[in-house]
Design a protein around this motif. Structure first.
Motif, PDB file in Angstrom:
ATOM      1  N   CYS A  69       3.425   2.774  -4.909  1.00  0.00           N
ATOM      2  CA  CYS A  69       4.038   3.049  -6.207  1.00  0.00           C
ATOM      3  C   CYS A  69       5.565   3.051  -6.101  1.00  0.00           C
ATOM      4  O   CYS A  69       6.261   2.539  -6.984  1.00  0.00           O
ATOM      5  N   VAL A  70       6.091   3.618  -5.018  1.00  0.00           N
ATOM      6  CA  VAL A  70       7.546   3.599  -4.793  1.00  0.00           C
ATOM      7  C   VAL A  70       8.048   2.162  -4.697  1.00  0.00           C
ATOM      8  O   VAL A  70       9.065   1.790  -5.305  1.00  0.00           O
ATOM      9  N   THR A  71       7.335   1.337  -3.932  1.00  0.00           N
ATOM     10  CA  THR A  71       7.741  -0.058  -3.747  1.00  0.00           C
ATOM     11  C   THR A  71       7.680  -0.832  -5.063  1.00  0.00           C
ATOM     12  O   THR A  71       8.590  -1.604  -5.385  1.00  0.00           O
ATOM     13  N   LEU A  72       6.627  -0.622  -5.825  1.00  0.00           N
ATOM     14  CA  LEU A  72       6.510  -1.308  -7.118  1.00  0.00           C
ATOM     15  C   LEU A  72       7.623  -0.876  -8.067  1.00  0.00           C
ATOM     16  O   LEU A  72       8.241  -1.712  -8.745  1.00  0.00           O
ATOM     17  N   CYS A  73       7.886   0.417  -8.127  1.00  0.00           N
ATOM     18  CA  CYS A  73       8.930   0.937  -9.015  1.00  0.00           C
ATOM     19  C   CYS A  73      10.291   0.349  -8.661  1.00  0.00           C
ATOM     20  O   CYS A  73      11.064  -0.050  -9.535  1.00  0.00           O
TER      21      CYS A  73
END
Length: 478
Positions: free
Chosen positions: A152-156
């Protein structure tokens, strides 16, 4: 603390859905929305990633648009409704999980960012806000699902530079917690390794897109204060006084309030400070960027409530203050930047295609903003030229930064440059902004060897003129 689904939620969200869906359905995309769509249509994923250093964004939004853009599926509604869905989902998470009272949630829901900007303007920001809310809501339990949180961090981080600040802040905090959890034996070695690999992949993607030289980045690195005043000041003494007082109180109160929870203090300082530094040094920013000041303040307060026990009196003060911060934005620029909401892109495209004489001619687009009409015209079949490059208009970011079309250069049309855009086989027409000016029946530009004659063909809403362009020998009498 989780809010139950209540009648209040149903009423407010139903009203929000009706208002924003109507605005979305009748919205005609502006240039920046169209430009991203054109990139998704014309470029491969690798080309898009390489182009991001000129765009100042990251690639997820372009990737999501690709299936619709490359198949010309239902433009612009597929793009607009997908973006609306992200904004809607972010508010669902807010109402269901954020530890605020209903008045605060009402003020946030009907504030300018969440009512007028994020659900209507199809950019990369709504999906970033959704993922930031997910990261905030799940941060306390992140170590229970470390791989999912890392993803989720990477996608954000790969939605936009505005969301990148929040993703990096959450990434640092999470990495610190992950290391502590691994040392304490609360995180398995497998989850620890995979989580860091995912975070590393995200960092590599960011460096690939935004690292190195970005001298081609389109924008200005001065005027932040002036731009921010245009967004924040309404020329309404009562509202301006209210907003300025509330903002001043928030600037004083929240750093003190956050002091006992250093993770929140770090998050607020990193994100808001990073935005200010970027706007002052690199890019002055515009309305759709400044809303992230409010969004990061909101997330900081949300985190503090989740992570720290708060004195009831201080929490009440905080609740009231964050409510007032967003309540001021309910009246602040509901119809700001009307060009965004009423771009007239389809209207202008219909005028071209419904007029056989124009449809069979060459159309020269003078302003970079007028490239917004292209997806409505199936532009591969439209004989269009862009004046600032004297070539077919496309997704190239450099089209709007030639010396002739520099924003600081008000020299107007250059006949030599215009000559390169004229058709030898067809009649050429140029679309020019006239802004209500009364124009003569004929005017001309001249160069050393020839003259360009402009004959008004159609005036559109006293805003645009479509002019027939003729090139003649300079010595020929008019």
């Amino acid at each position: 603390m989780k809010s139950k689904i209540s009648k209040t939620f149903v009423v407010f969200m139903s009203l929000w859905v009706i208002i924003t869906l109507l605005r979305t359905i009748f919205h005609q995309p502006w240039f920046d929305e169209t430009h991203a769509y054109m990139m998704a249509k014309e470029l491969s994923l690798l080309d898009i990633i390489a182009q991001m250093k000129y765009e100042g964004h990251t690639f997820i939004w372009y990737l999501l648009m690709m299936p619709f853009a490359k198949t010309d599926f239902c433009y612009p509604y597929a793009m607009l409704l997908m973006n609306w869905g992200f904004a809607f989902a972010s508010l669902i998470i807010l109402w269901k999980n954020a530890p605020f009272n209903n008045f605060t949630k009402f003020a946030i829901t009907f504030s300018y960012p969440f009512l007028a900007q994020l659900p209507v303007i199809a950019r990369c920001y709504a999906i970033g806000v959704l993922l930031l809310f997910v990261l905030c809501n799940s941060y306390k339990d992140a170590l229970k699902h470390p791989i999912l949180y890392s993803t989720c961090v990477t996608l954000c981080a790969n939605t936009s530079v505005m969301a990148l600040f929040g993703a990096v802040a959450f990434g640092f905090l999470y990495a610190f917690d992950l290391i502590k959890g691994a040392i304490a034996g609360n995180v398995s070695r497998k989850d620890f390794r995979i989580s860091f690999v995912v975070l590393a992949i995200g960092a590599v993607l960011i460096l690939w897109q935004l690292g190195g030289s970005n001298s081609g980045f389109f924008g200005v690195n001065n005027g932040f204060i002036e731009h921010f005043k245009q967004f924040f000041i309404n020329d309404n003494l009562l509202l301006d006084t209210f907003n300025c007082v509330v903002l001043a109180l928030a600037i004083i109160f929240y750093p003190i309030y956050f002091w006992k929870e250093k993770r929140v203090l770090f998050f607020a300082g990193f994100t808001i400070g990073g935005l200010i530094l970027t706007f002052v040094i690199k890019y002055a920013g515009w309305t759709h960027h400044y809303i992230f000041f409010w969004i990061y303040l909101l997330i900081s307060v949300w985190m503090f409530y989740v992570l720290s026990e708060s004195n009831r009196v201080l929490k009440l003060i905080s609740d009231i203050l964050i409510s007032l911060v967003f309540f001021g934005l309910i009246f602040n620029h509901i119809t700001f930047s009307p060009g965004y909401y009423h771009s007239g892109a389809k209207f202008l495209a219909d005028i071209v295609f419904q007029d056989k004489q124009l449809a069979d001619s060459r159309i020269i687009l003078y302003s970079w903003a007028d490239l917004r009409i292209l997806p409505y015209t199936n532009y591969e079949n439209l004989d269009a030229m862009y004046y600032c490059s004297a070539k077919k208009p496309d997704s190239d970011a450099s089209l709007s930064v030639s010396p002739i079309c520099d924003f600081d250069n008000e020299g107007g049309l250059y006949p030599t440059w215009l000559e390169k855009s004229l058709s030898k086989e067809k009649t050429s027409y140029i679309v020019l902004p006239i802004e209500g000016k009364i124009l003569p029946n004929r005017f001309y530009l001249e160069d050393r060897n020839f003259k360009m004659i402009f004959e008004p063909y159609k005036i559109i809403n006293k805003t645009y003129g479509i002019f027939k362009v003729l090139k003649i020998n300079k010595n020929l009498q008019l």
